[in-house]
Design a protein around this motif. Sequence first.
Motif, PDB file in Angstrom:
ATOM      1  N   ALA B 105     -71.160 -14.892 -70.484  1.00 50.58           N
ATOM      2  CA  ALA B 105     -71.283 -14.440 -69.282  1.00 50.58           C
ATOM      3  C   ALA B 105     -70.189 -13.892 -68.555  1.00 50.58           C
ATOM      4  O   ALA B 105     -70.161 -12.904 -67.872  1.00 50.58           O
ATOM      5  CB  ALA B 105     -72.054 -15.416 -68.546  1.00 50.58           C
ATOM      6  N   LEU B 106     -68.930 -14.461 -68.872  1.00 56.88           N
ATOM      7  CA  LEU B 106     -67.763 -14.038 -68.111  1.00 56.88           C
ATOM      8  C   LEU B 106     -67.180 -12.811 -68.806  1.00 56.88           C
ATOM      9  O   LEU B 106     -66.815 -12.076 -67.771  1.00 56.88           O
ATOM     10  CB  LEU B 106     -66.502 -15.204 -68.534  1.00 56.88           C
ATOM     11  N   ILE B 107     -67.227 -12.387 -69.991  1.00 57.29           N
ATOM     12  CA  ILE B 107     -66.637 -11.363 -70.581  1.00 57.29           C
ATOM     13  C   ILE B 107     -67.691 -10.307 -70.080  1.00 57.29           C
ATOM     14  O   ILE B 107     -67.237  -9.346 -69.442  1.00 57.29           O
ATOM     15  CB  ILE B 107     -66.783 -11.414 -72.087  1.00 57.29           C
ATOM     16  N   LEU B 108     -69.071 -10.304 -69.924  1.00 52.76           N
ATOM     17  CA  LEU B 108     -69.979  -9.559 -69.473  1.00 52.76           C
ATOM     18  C   LEU B 108     -69.543  -9.171 -67.916  1.00 52.76           C
ATOM     19  O   LEU B 108     -69.453  -8.001 -67.506  1.00 52.76           O
ATOM     20  CB  LEU B 108     -71.340 -10.020 -69.747  1.00 52.76           C
ATOM     21  N   GLY B 109     -69.532 -10.147 -67.288  1.00 52.32           N
ATOM     22  CA  GLY B 109     -69.259  -9.932 -65.908  1.00 52.32           C
ATOM     23  C   GLY B 109     -68.110  -9.336 -65.466  1.00 52.32           C
ATOM     24  O   GLY B 109     -67.977  -8.345 -64.525  1.00 52.32           O
ATOM     25  N   SER B 110     -67.146  -9.789 -66.322  1.00 54.84           N
ATOM     26  CA  SER B 110     -65.854  -9.167 -65.816  1.00 54.84           C
ATOM     27  C   SER B 110     -65.838  -7.684 -66.156  1.00 54.84           C
ATOM     28  O   SER B 110     -65.326  -6.873 -65.489  1.00 54.84           O
ATOM     29  CB  SER B 110     -64.637  -9.951 -66.470  1.00 54.84           C
ATOM     30  N   LEU B 111     -66.409  -7.224 -67.298  1.00 57.08           N
ATOM     31  CA  LEU B 111     -66.401  -6.058 -67.886  1.00 57.08           C
ATOM     32  C   LEU B 111     -66.996  -5.198 -66.868  1.00 57.08           C
ATOM     33  O   LEU B 111     -66.457  -4.091 -66.414  1.00 57.08           O
ATOM     34  CB  LEU B 111     -66.923  -5.889 -69.219  1.00 57.08           C
ATOM     35  N   ILE B 112     -68.209  -5.692 -66.386  1.00 60.52           N
ATOM     36  CA  ILE B 112     -69.099  -4.774 -65.660  1.00 60.52           C
ATOM     37  C   ILE B 112     -68.533  -4.856 -64.141  1.00 60.52           C
ATOM     38  O   ILE B 112     -68.422  -3.611 -63.557  1.00 60.52           O
ATOM     39  CB  ILE B 112     -70.459  -5.436 -65.456  1.00 60.52           C
ATOM     40  N   GLY B 113     -67.819  -5.956 -63.592  1.00 59.02           N
ATOM     41  CA  GLY B 113     -67.306  -6.074 -62.433  1.00 59.02           C
ATOM     42  C   GLY B 113     -66.058  -4.948 -62.340  1.00 59.02           C
ATOM     43  O   GLY B 113     -65.849  -4.321 -61.426  1.00 59.02           O
ATOM     44  N   VAL B 114     -65.220  -4.962 -63.301  1.00 58.51           N
ATOM     45  CA  VAL B 114     -64.022  -4.395 -63.305  1.00 58.51           C
ATOM     46  C   VAL B 114     -64.409  -2.709 -63.499  1.00 58.51           C
ATOM     47  O   VAL B 114     -63.757  -2.179 -62.818  1.00 58.51           O
ATOM     48  CB  VAL B 114     -62.961  -4.597 -64.289  1.00 58.51           C
ATOM     49  N   MET B 115     -65.182  -2.424 -64.365  1.00 60.97           N
ATOM     50  CA  MET B 115     -65.911  -1.114 -64.437  1.00 60.97           C
ATOM     51  C   MET B 115     -66.101  -0.473 -63.144  1.00 60.97           C
ATOM     52  O   MET B 115     -65.905   0.535 -62.861  1.00 60.97           O
ATOM     53  CB  MET B 115     -66.853  -0.986 -65.468  1.00 60.97           C
ATOM     54  N   ALA B 116     -67.144  -1.307 -62.409  1.00 56.72           N
ATOM     55  CA  ALA B 116     -67.650  -0.911 -61.357  1.00 56.72           C
ATOM     56  C   ALA B 116     -66.681  -0.692 -60.178  1.00 56.72           C
ATOM     57  O   ALA B 116     -66.532   0.110 -59.374  1.00 56.72           O
ATOM     58  CB  ALA B 116     -68.791  -1.890 -60.710  1.00 56.72           C
ATOM     59  N   GLY B 117     -65.531  -1.613 -60.203  1.00 55.51           N
ATOM     60  CA  GLY B 117     -64.741  -1.557 -58.853  1.00 55.51           C
ATOM     61  C   GLY B 117     -63.761  -0.522 -59.078  1.00 55.51           C
ATOM     62  O   GLY B 117     -63.301  -0.043 -58.244  1.00 55.51           O
ATOM     63  N   TYR B 118     -63.464  -0.375 -60.556  1.00 57.28           N
ATOM     64  CA  TYR B 118     -62.191   0.558 -60.842  1.00 57.28           C
ATOM     65  C   TYR B 118     -62.797   2.085 -60.816  1.00 57.28           C
ATOM     66  O   TYR B 118     -62.190   2.924 -60.437  1.00 57.28           O
ATOM     67  CB  TYR B 118     -61.594   0.177 -62.057  1.00 57.28           C
ATOM     68  N   PHE B 119     -63.758   2.343 -61.652  1.00 58.43           N
ATOM     69  CA  PHE B 119     -64.247   3.569 -61.742  1.00 58.43           C
ATOM     70  C   PHE B 119     -65.357   4.047 -60.929  1.00 58.43           C
ATOM     71  O   PHE B 119     -66.459   3.317 -60.538  1.00 58.43           O
ATOM     72  CB  PHE B 119     -65.108   4.075 -63.246  1.00 58.43           C
ATOM     73  N   ARG B 120     -65.149   4.891 -59.796  1.00 56.69           N
ATOM     74  CA  ARG B 120     -66.012   5.139 -58.913  1.00 56.69           C
ATOM     75  C   ARG B 120     -67.383   5.767 -59.109  1.00 56.69           C
ATOM     76  O   ARG B 120     -68.361   5.172 -58.592  1.00 56.69           O
ATOM     77  CB  ARG B 120     -65.416   5.829 -57.647  1.00 56.69           C
ATOM     78  N   LYS B 121     -67.381   6.587 -60.290  1.00 57.19           N
ATOM     79  CA  LYS B 121     -68.521   7.061 -60.853  1.00 57.19           C
ATOM     80  C   LYS B 121     -69.706   5.929 -61.372  1.00 57.19           C
ATOM     81  O   LYS B 121     -70.831   5.959 -61.040  1.00 57.19           O
ATOM     82  CB  LYS B 121     -68.062   7.938 -61.861  1.00 57.19           C
ATOM     83  N   LEU B 122     -69.082   4.865 -62.016  1.00 55.45           N
ATOM     84  CA  LEU B 122     -69.903   3.964 -62.226  1.00 55.45           C
ATOM     85  C   LEU B 122     -70.211   2.990 -61.381  1.00 55.45           C
ATOM     86  O   LEU B 122     -71.481   2.176 -61.595  1.00 55.45           O
ATOM     87  CB  LEU B 122     -69.327   3.107 -63.497  1.00 55.45           C
ATOM     88  N   ASP B 123     -69.805   3.038 -60.113  1.00 57.94           N
ATOM     89  CA  ASP B 123     -70.003   1.775 -59.411  1.00 57.94           C
ATOM     90  C   ASP B 123     -71.411   1.833 -58.933  1.00 57.94           C
ATOM     91  O   ASP B 123     -72.102   0.655 -59.010  1.00 57.94           O
ATOM     92  CB  ASP B 123     -69.150   2.020 -58.027  1.00 57.94           C
ATOM     93  N   ASN B 124     -72.074   2.952 -58.489  1.00 58.53           N
ATOM     94  CA  ASN B 124     -73.431   2.970 -58.109  1.00 58.53           C
ATOM     95  C   ASN B 124     -74.372   2.278 -59.091  1.00 58.53           C
ATOM     96  O   ASN B 124     -75.093   1.492 -58.640  1.00 58.53           O
ATOM     97  CB  ASN B 124     -73.792   4.226 -57.593  1.00 58.53           C
ATOM     98  N   LEU B 125     -74.286   2.881 -60.205  1.00 55.12           N
ATOM     99  CA  LEU B 125     -75.218   2.872 -61.284  1.00 55.12           C
ATOM    100  C   LEU B 125     -75.135   1.131 -61.781  1.00 55.12           C
ATOM    101  O   LEU B 125     -76.077   0.554 -61.802  1.00 55.12           O
ATOM    102  CB  LEU B 125     -75.004   3.514 -62.635  1.00 55.12           C
ATOM    103  N   LEU B 126     -73.722   0.648 -61.840  1.00 56.75           N
ATOM    104  CA  LEU B 126     -73.629  -0.676 -62.452  1.00 56.75           C
ATOM    105  C   LEU B 126     -73.889  -1.691 -61.309  1.00 56.75           C
ATOM    106  O   LEU B 126     -74.758  -2.587 -61.604  1.00 56.75           O
ATOM    107  CB  LEU B 126     -72.324  -0.948 -62.735  1.00 56.75           C
ATOM    108  N   MET B 127     -73.636  -1.409 -60.192  1.00 55.60           N
ATOM    109  CA  MET B 127     -74.181  -2.388 -58.982  1.00 55.60           C
ATOM    110  C   MET B 127     -75.821  -2.385 -58.942  1.00 55.60           C
ATOM    111  O   MET B 127     -76.270  -3.220 -58.496  1.00 55.60           O
ATOM    112  CB  MET B 127     -73.346  -2.099 -57.767  1.00 55.60           C
ATOM    113  N   ARG B 128     -76.347  -1.317 -59.118  1.00 58.33           N
ATOM    114  CA  ARG B 128     -77.741  -1.249 -59.004  1.00 58.33           C
ATOM    115  C   ARG B 128     -78.448  -2.290 -60.170  1.00 58.33           C
ATOM    116  O   ARG B 128     -79.309  -2.929 -60.153  1.00 58.33           O
ATOM    117  CB  ARG B 128     -78.456   0.204 -59.244  1.00 58.33           C
ATOM    118  N   THR B 129     -77.847  -1.920 -61.249  1.00 56.18           N
ATOM    119  CA  THR B 129     -78.131  -2.747 -62.362  1.00 56.18           C
ATOM    120  C   THR B 129     -77.991  -4.296 -61.916  1.00 56.18           C
ATOM    121  O   THR B 129     -78.960  -4.775 -62.370  1.00 56.18           O
ATOM    122  CB  THR B 129     -77.300  -2.625 -63.683  1.00 56.18           C
ATOM    123  N   THR B 130     -76.938  -4.609 -61.521  1.00 60.42           N
ATOM    124  CA  THR B 130     -76.703  -6.007 -61.082  1.00 60.42           C
ATOM    125  C   THR B 130     -77.897  -6.612 -60.126  1.00 60.42           C
ATOM    126  O   THR B 130     -78.367  -7.663 -60.449  1.00 60.42           O
ATOM    127  CB  THR B 130     -75.110  -6.146 -60.457  1.00 60.42           C
TER     128      THR B 130
END
Lengths: 335, 304
Positions: B105-130
């Motif tokens: 859960a930690l690896i998945l969560g950190s990966l998705i969290g870092v991706m969403a926070g760092y790359f603005r393009k992915l943010d919307n998609l990843l956070m909606r998935t969350t």
Amino acid sequence: MLTFTIRRLVLAVPTLLFISLVIFMLLQLAPGDPMAQVPLTVPPEVKEKMREALGLGAPVHIQFFKWLVQFFWVEPQVLIDHIFGTTFSEGQLRVLSWQTRSPVMDIVVQRLPQTLWVVGMSYVLGVMIALPIGIYSAYRQYSAFDQIGTFVSMVGFSVPTFFTGVLLIVVFSVNLGWFPSIYDTTHKVTDWDSFIVQLRQMIMPVSVLALYNAAQISRFMRASMLDNLNQDYVRTARAKGLGEKTVVLVHVLRNSMIPVVTVIALGVPQVFGGAIITEQVFKVNGLGQLLITSIEANDLPMVQTLTFIFALLIVVFNLIADILYGILDPRIRYD
Amino acid sequence: MTELINQPIPTTPPRSQWRDIWDQFKSHRGALLGGIVFLMIVLAVFIGPWFWPYDATFIDIRARNQGPSWAHPLGTDQLGRDMLARMMAGGQTSVSVGITAMLLALILGSLIGVMAGYFRKLDNLLMRTTDLFLALPLLPLLLVMVLLFREPLNAAFGPETGIFILIVTAIGITSWMPTARIVRGDVLALKEREFVLAARSIGTTNTRMITRHILPNVMSPIMVSATLGIANAIITESALSFLGLGFPPDFPTWGRLLFDAVDYMQQYPERVLWPGLAISLTVLSVNYLGDGLRDALDPRIRGR
């Protein structure tokens, strides 16, 4: 505010559709065969016809679409018919359980009161216990009351409900014999004596769930009170000579209730989910127990509908929490 | 040059950050105790079986349903299996499921969290998935997943490994969302800081930036959610086993032992007590540990 609500409502529709699709696709993978219970003497072509009668012959997307129509179009009509005595839904196929061949929603409606009584009562009770404890332990931070309160809420939060439930049964049903260990749902409250019987059988499940809920909510209440107690406006209120009671119970409490109210709203659907275990422990035949038995019996329409109802609750209460936050806190503007 | 040397030299050596954290952590009595208790439990369940003569699956039908004695301190069950050995074996499974599921859960969560926070393009998609995952009814879905995938995985990996993989994966992919949200929030704030700008101006690539500058700075919320994740995973696994949809009966976990003991609740209530106490104590100690870590890793509280 109104535009925000409308936007969120519109957004909730695709979310719900997607969730129902996810659940449906997951269930499509189910290895079980609804025909497994049919005797082997039944010839295969009859079996094939029975399978088609269950709607299994159609392609996946048609099955999904049919379920959507039945759940969102036919079932509300049934509800309207039931309330107003009209006949909109006559002759239309409803979501049928494979186990009992009766409409799923009818069974859900039968089971709902038990769940609502036990779960709803425990949640209300939990909130009523949690708020005063949270307020007082924040007001007297690091006092003996606070230390004990924090420890008890930590324990209540950590000890799983299936252990507290079983422990209560061992102590109060097996050893002391005070309360029945099985919740009798056929019991009708008609007079004072039967009310006492109902009370006795409700005490244990309700207190198990109430302890668990109270532990979580009192921690939130304490943290939220602590955030507000050191604010400047509290010093101002004290400086202008308001009594301690007014300061804490009016000024601080009203401000700290804002996040707590949303947490309470967000917790409602989780309580329904968590009640699955408590219902299993005390043999309450509510929604949770219905879900477990239908999972074990491979009754896919029932599982699909029940899981979706849980998801619906989550989405609706998330929406309620967001709207409440906007109404209660004038600093929040959803524009 | 001489002026510099004449300056008074600091008498104490500089204190490292981890030293500060440890000092703050030590001062939180509950956290220290929680950490020690958790460590003891882990050591007991993993090292204990080496010193204990009985095997968890050894059936001695003549010695069934015994009370506590010197030979069997926790008694024996309905097939004469030693309860202490079963508790240790169950603890091994419960703790390993907890830790593995938490890591996933930690690896998945950190990966998705870092991706969403760092790359603005992915943010919307990843956070909606969350958000979508947060709206799923988790316990019902877990039950459904266990029901659906148990048999194929059993066939592929054998009954024990199969159910282990299944439960760890199921818990892991249904509990990464809070971590992802917290990590994303922290990454969004970190991205605007000067040191990130400085690092970027000397030509740091995105990969290096994340691994060298961003990740070390979000370690503290990740560690706190790690402890809470262990507690959550242990409870979820026990709940699944308690509902009879977890591990098979000859492969004990604490939840399974509790589930089996419920049938004999009237005659042998102590059998309910031990696994329940073990689960509660573990979760309680981990929760206290997390509480203390949160205080210790928060620089605003540290040193107060």
